[in-house]
Design an enzyme around this catalytic site. Structure first.
Site, short mmCIF file in Angstrom:
data_model
loop_
_atom_site.label_atom_id
_atom_site.label_comp_id
_atom_site.label_asym_id
_atom_site.label_seq_id
_atom_site.Cartn_x
_atom_site.Cartn_y
_atom_site.Cartn_z
N ASP A 229 0.82 -1.22 0.00
CA ASP A 229 0.00 0.00 0.00
C ASP A 229 0.86 1.28 0.00
O ASP A 229 0.48 2.27 -0.60
CB ASP A 229 -0.90 -0.01 1.25
CG ASP A 229 -1.94 1.09 1.25
OD1 ASP A 229 -2.58 1.29 0.20
OD2 ASP A 229 -2.11 1.77 2.28
N HIS A 234 4.75 4.98 -2.75
CA HIS A 234 5.11 6.30 -2.22
C HIS A 234 6.55 6.37 -1.67
O HIS A 234 7.31 7.28 -2.00
CB HIS A 234 4.14 6.72 -1.11
CG HIS A 234 2.69 6.63 -1.52
ND1 HIS A 234 2.25 6.94 -2.78
CD2 HIS A 234 1.58 6.25 -0.83
CE1 HIS A 234 0.94 6.77 -2.85
NE2 HIS A 234 0.50 6.35 -1.68
N LYS A 334 0.39 2.52 10.06
CA LYS A 334 -0.93 3.04 10.41
C LYS A 334 -1.01 3.10 11.95
O LYS A 334 -0.32 2.35 12.64
CB LYS A 334 -2.04 2.10 9.93
CG LYS A 334 -1.97 1.77 8.43
CD LYS A 334 -2.68 2.79 7.59
CE LYS A 334 -2.76 2.38 6.14
NZ LYS A 334 -2.09 3.26 5.19
C1 BG6 Z 1 -2.78 5.90 -0.20
C2 BG6 Z 1 -2.89 4.65 0.63
O1 BG6 Z 1 -2.10 5.65 -1.39
O2 BG6 Z 1 -2.08 6.89 0.54
C3 BG6 Z 1 -3.58 4.95 1.95
O3 BG6 Z 1 -3.64 3.68 -0.09
C4 BG6 Z 1 -2.87 6.07 2.67
O4 BG6 Z 1 -3.60 3.79 2.78
C5 BG6 Z 1 -2.72 7.27 1.74
O5 BG6 Z 1 -3.67 6.42 3.80
C6 BG6 Z 1 -1.87 8.35 2.39
O6 BG6 Z 1 -1.88 9.50 1.59
P1 BG6 Z 1 -1.69 10.94 2.21
O7 BG6 Z 1 -1.66 11.85 1.04
O8 BG6 Z 1 -2.86 11.17 3.10
O9 BG6 Z 1 -0.40 10.91 2.97
#
Ligand code: BG6
Length: 488
Positions: A229, A234, A334
């Site tokens: 995820d 990211h 998380k």
């Molecule tokens: C998403 C994930 O890609 O990014 C989520 O699937 C996560 O689980 C989210 O919460 C976090 O994004 P941001 O922009 O809120 O840091």
């Protein structure tokens, strides 16, 4: 790049991502007058609703997830662009609905905010009604696959109908201002450009912490876990931007070529080194920001025997000339105490200490890039404390040079990542989107870790919600005499 009108088709327009992010972002672009006056927006979903009901729904979503009191002038402009098509995305016949509403002489952008397994169906459906030509752009949301093989399968299906130059794979972290600023910081400032390697940098930390739990997405998340995820996309994208060589230009392929080289140079993690390089955890109940929250296995719809990780820490190494011996520590989870994303560059200590016994360990300089919240950049430096002393010695103190984006650029708001990415798609600029070979290289590295975890047959380590993950994550750095950066 060109500011031209297009037909922007949003598949899955009633789904969660569209409602929370895409529609409010389109509204902001409208407000900033960054959508061409002749562009149309066509929402596509399975529900049989009228265009008026659709427009009402869009307005409600903007008020709920975007701007609480919408600007009526902006809304009227946006509303006039909105159309709705009821399409069963798995049924090729159903795509005939497009015949009347797409103008073949204009660029069409198809944003697939749907589950990836139906990307292939959508491409086939669009093909069956003859609306795919070389000017059509397709935007794919993550996750692209579950592993290397399934990602290849999805990419193969899409590439039957679209060339790579037409495919825009989203990683929304690449739309965040502070992530983009990594390119500016590194390559527009000689102070960093000349000090950015193993000679000057001791190690790098990339942390993406979230205080939220699974938020009603247990089914999806349990299949994915924090590794698929967050790390596969990211964190590895941030790492690539921090570590890449200077691209020849800022065009899409120059940047993506350099990011790919970093991903290829990542030292494989497998059964032989998994235990000393990774930590995985799963949260148990606890308190986050003063509220009691259930553990991962007690969440709604949970399979109480799940061994899916909700926290990952990794010591990654990049086997190339620039980064030899410089670990990149990654951490994401998380239900951590707060939502904060940061990149911290730890520079090497001074080779010799002039300041006497009280400063035996001069702390290293740190460059902290605050991705979110309170976006900004800070550098910790040692300073002389001003004033006179009877001993004549120099008193030192650690201080910060702190640049907060909101203060320095006096902007009332920083655009959401999706605003930036939607705009880039409409302009036809691929630089902030992930190329197929990057996605696949990232999967290769991640698959090997997932495979090694499977073989260890050990469950993830529990950590209490509201803490910074399992104790072993502290140990990952402590055994090398380092520690995680503590955010403000
Ligand atoms: C998403 C994930 O890609 O990014 C989520 O699937 C996560 O689980 C989210 O919460 C976090 O994004 P941001 O922009 O809120 O840091």
């Amino acid at each position: 790049n060109s500011f031209e009108p297009c037909d922007f088709v949003l598949f899955g327009t009633l789904g969660d991502l569209s409602r929370r992010k895409l529609l409010p972002s389109l509204y902001q672009l409208e407000k900033a007058e960054l959508i061409h006056p002749d562009t149309t927006i066509i929402g596509v979903a399975r529900q049989d609703i009228s265009v008026d009901e659709y427009r009402e729904e869009v307005k409600n979503n903007i008020e709920k997830f975007g701007e609480k009191s919408v600007c009526e002038v902006t809304w009227e402009r946006l509303k006039a662009r909105l159309h709705y098509l009821c399409v069963d995305m798995k049924d090729a016949e159903s795509y005939r609905a497009f015949d009347e509403c797409v103008d073949a002489s204009r660029t069409m952008v198809c944003y697939l905010a749907t589950p990836p397994p139906i990307y292939g169906d959508i491409c086939r459906g669009l093909h069956s009604c003859n609306i795919i030509d070389s000017s059509v752009r397709v935007v794919l949301e993550k996750p692209i696959g579950h592993d290397l093989e399934s990602s290849k399968d999805i990419n193969d299906q899409v590439s039957e109908y679209f060339k790579e130059s037409q495919i825009y794979r989203i990683d929304h972290y690449l739309g965040k201002e502070t992530v983009l600023n990594l390119i500016a910081l590194r390559f527009a400032n000689s102070i960093f450009a000349t000090n950015w390697d193993h000679n000057c940098i001791d190690h790098v930390q990339i942390s993406v912490a979230e205080s939220v739990g699974i938020e009603g997405r247990w089914g999806y998340f349990d299949d994915a876990g924090q590794m698929r995820d967050m790390v596969q996309n990211h964190l590895l994208q941030i790492l690539s931007l921090v570590a890449m060589e200077p691209p020849a230009t800022l065009d899409a392929d120059s940047i993506r070529d350099e990011k790919l080289k970093v991903l290829k140079a990542l030292r494989p993690i497998n059964s032989s080194n998994i235990s000393e390089t990774t930590v995985r955890g799963q949260y148990s109940s606890g308190f986050v920001k003063g509220h009691e929250v259930p553990g991962y296995l007690e969440e709604e719809d949970a399979n109480t025997r799940s061994q899916t990780e909700t926290f990952v820490a990794i010591k990654a190494e990049i086997d190339n000339w620039r980064w030899a011996g410089v670990p990149f520590y990654l951490r994401t989870g998380k239900r951590l105490p707060t939502k904060v994303s940061e990149v911290v560059i730890y520079f090497k200590r001074q080779p010799h200490n002039l300041f006497g016994d009280s400063f035996q360990n001069l702390p290293p300089n740190k460059l902290v890039i605050r991705v979110q919240p309170d976006e900004g950049v800070e550098i910790t430096v040692m300073n002389k404390v001003p004033g006179l002393t009877s001993s004549g010695s120099m008193d030192l103190q650690k201080s910060k040079l702190d640049l907060s984006f909101s203060e320095a650029f006096s902007q009332d708001r920083i655009p959401d990542a999706y605003e930036k990415l939607l705009l880039e798609v409409m302009l036809g600029n691929q630089a902030l989107f992930v190329r197929r070979d990057e996605v696949e290289q990232a999967w290769k590295w991640v698959d090997s870790i997932l495979e090694a975890w499977k073989h260890t047959n050990e469950p993830p380590e529990p950590y209490q919600a509201g803490t910074w993950g399992p104790v072993a994550s502290i140990g990952l750095l402590a055994r090398e005499n380092r520690s995680w950066y503590e955010s403000k």
